[in-house]
Write an enzyme that holds these catalytic residues in place. Structure first.
Site, short mmCIF file in Angstrom:
data_model
loop_
_atom_site.label_atom_id
_atom_site.label_comp_id
_atom_site.label_asym_id
_atom_site.label_seq_id
_atom_site.Cartn_x
_atom_site.Cartn_y
_atom_site.Cartn_z
CB SER A 16 -1.22 1.19 -11.11
OG SER A 16 -0.48 1.96 -10.18
CE1 TYR B 164 -0.45 -3.55 -7.92
CE2 TYR B 164 0.70 -1.46 -8.18
CZ TYR B 164 -0.46 -2.19 -8.17
OH TYR B 164 -1.66 -1.56 -8.44
#
Length: 326
Positions: A131, A155
């Site tokens: 990501s 995350y």
């Protein structure tokens, strides 16, 4: 891999938004697709399209190495797309240990299973989903693959760990593994209502004003899901060449769009005259004004380019929600 016909492909996270689109494309290319068996909510896109009836369901626990080994070996898997992860940032903040367990342990178990198989037969090629969050909260501007990873939150850190693990297994053990760092992917079937596109589309289908929780000025990079699928396949094909093993590739439009402009474009796609409800007069604290991905490497080296512009892709996206949110 110029084609997947006859090559068994494992897609982890197949029941999710991105995974279900990827499964559809692989099936269209004639690949036997393996997907982990798991309960699927009746409203999910995967269940609605009945994709599981065209796939081989397998019992897979990514947190158990022997389970992963068994699936890769018995299924004679030739390629893996590893998309399974805990992807909701707010949930990661509430439950960091669970997020790290799934996102990090699940990744190293998959890579280790590929390594252990390499002695008996060619190891499956693997594409690992990372990501743009790995770059952390940096100064405004474009992030290239050379931008140092600087994650802070659970995350972000978990995806950076997966990124480094892929690089390590490629460098140390010669695994054919690549990494995708995607922008904000949108499209039909995304039921994560914390994201701006599905939440706004749901509001418009219901005849309500979409809600923007900032002042609408933050700019982000958005990518249509079909272009994202094309990028996954391009990265997988790149693994034919050892020079690309361990590489991470940014994937985005490369041009930031303000949240307010994005929502207004979606309103136009819906043929509505509603105005968005802008709930703040300033950008939230610690929010970056503008960030986007420099995707020149994947364009120039792998020949990938987005085929969908924002207005057309948002029209296609809205049509999905209009047809399915009943």
């Amino acid at each position: 891999m110029s084609t997947y016909k006859g090559i068994s492909v494992l897609v982890t996270g197949a029941q999710g938004f991105m995974g279900s689109w990827l499964v559809e494309r692989l099936l269209a290319e004639g690949a036997p697709v393996l997907v982990p068996r798991r309960p699927v909510a009746a409203e999910s896109r995967f269940a609605r399209e009945r994709l599981e009836e065209r796939c081989k369901l397998v019992e897979l626990d990514l947190l158990e190495l022997e389970s992963v080994l068994g699936v890769l070996n018995e299924g004679e898997v030739g390629a893996v797309f590893h998309l399974a992860a805990q992807t909701i940032v707010s949930e990661a903040n509430r439950s960091p240990v669970a997020t790290l367990d799934v996102n990090v342990r699940g990744t190293y178990n998959l890579l280790e299973a590929c390594r252990l198989l390499a002695g008996d037969r060619p190891a499956p090629r693997a594409v690992i989903a990372s990501s743009y969050h790995v770059y952390g909260q940096r100064a405004d501007g474009a992030y290239s693959e050379d931008t140092p990873m600087s994650p802070s939150y659970p995350y972000d850190v978990s995806k950076a760990c997966a990124d480094y693990l892929a690089r390590s297994y490629a460098a140390t053990y010669g695994l054919a593994v690549g990494v995708t760092r995607m922008a904000n992917v949108y499209g039909g079937g995304d039921l994560n209502w914390s994201r701006i596109v599905p939440d706004s589309a749901r509001a418009l289908v219901a005849g309500r004003r979409p809600v923007i929780r900032s002042d609408g000025t933050p700019e982000r990079d958005y990518l249509y899901v079909e272009d994202a699928v094309d990028a996954y396949l391009a990265v997988a094909r790149s693994l034919d060449h050892p020079v690309h093993h361990g590489r991470a590739w940014n994937v985005g439009l490369g041009s930031p769009v303000a949240v307010l402009d994005l929502v207004r474009e979606l309103i136009a796609a819906a043929g509505s005259d509603l105005e968005p409800e802008v709930q703040a007069k300033t950008v939230p604290r610690a929010e970056i004004d503008s960030e986007y991905l420099d995707s020149s490497a994947i364009r120039e080296e792998l020949g990938w380019a987005p085929a969908w512009d924002l207005p057309l892709a948002l029209c296609e996206t809205y049509r999905w929600y209009e047809a399915n949110l009943v």
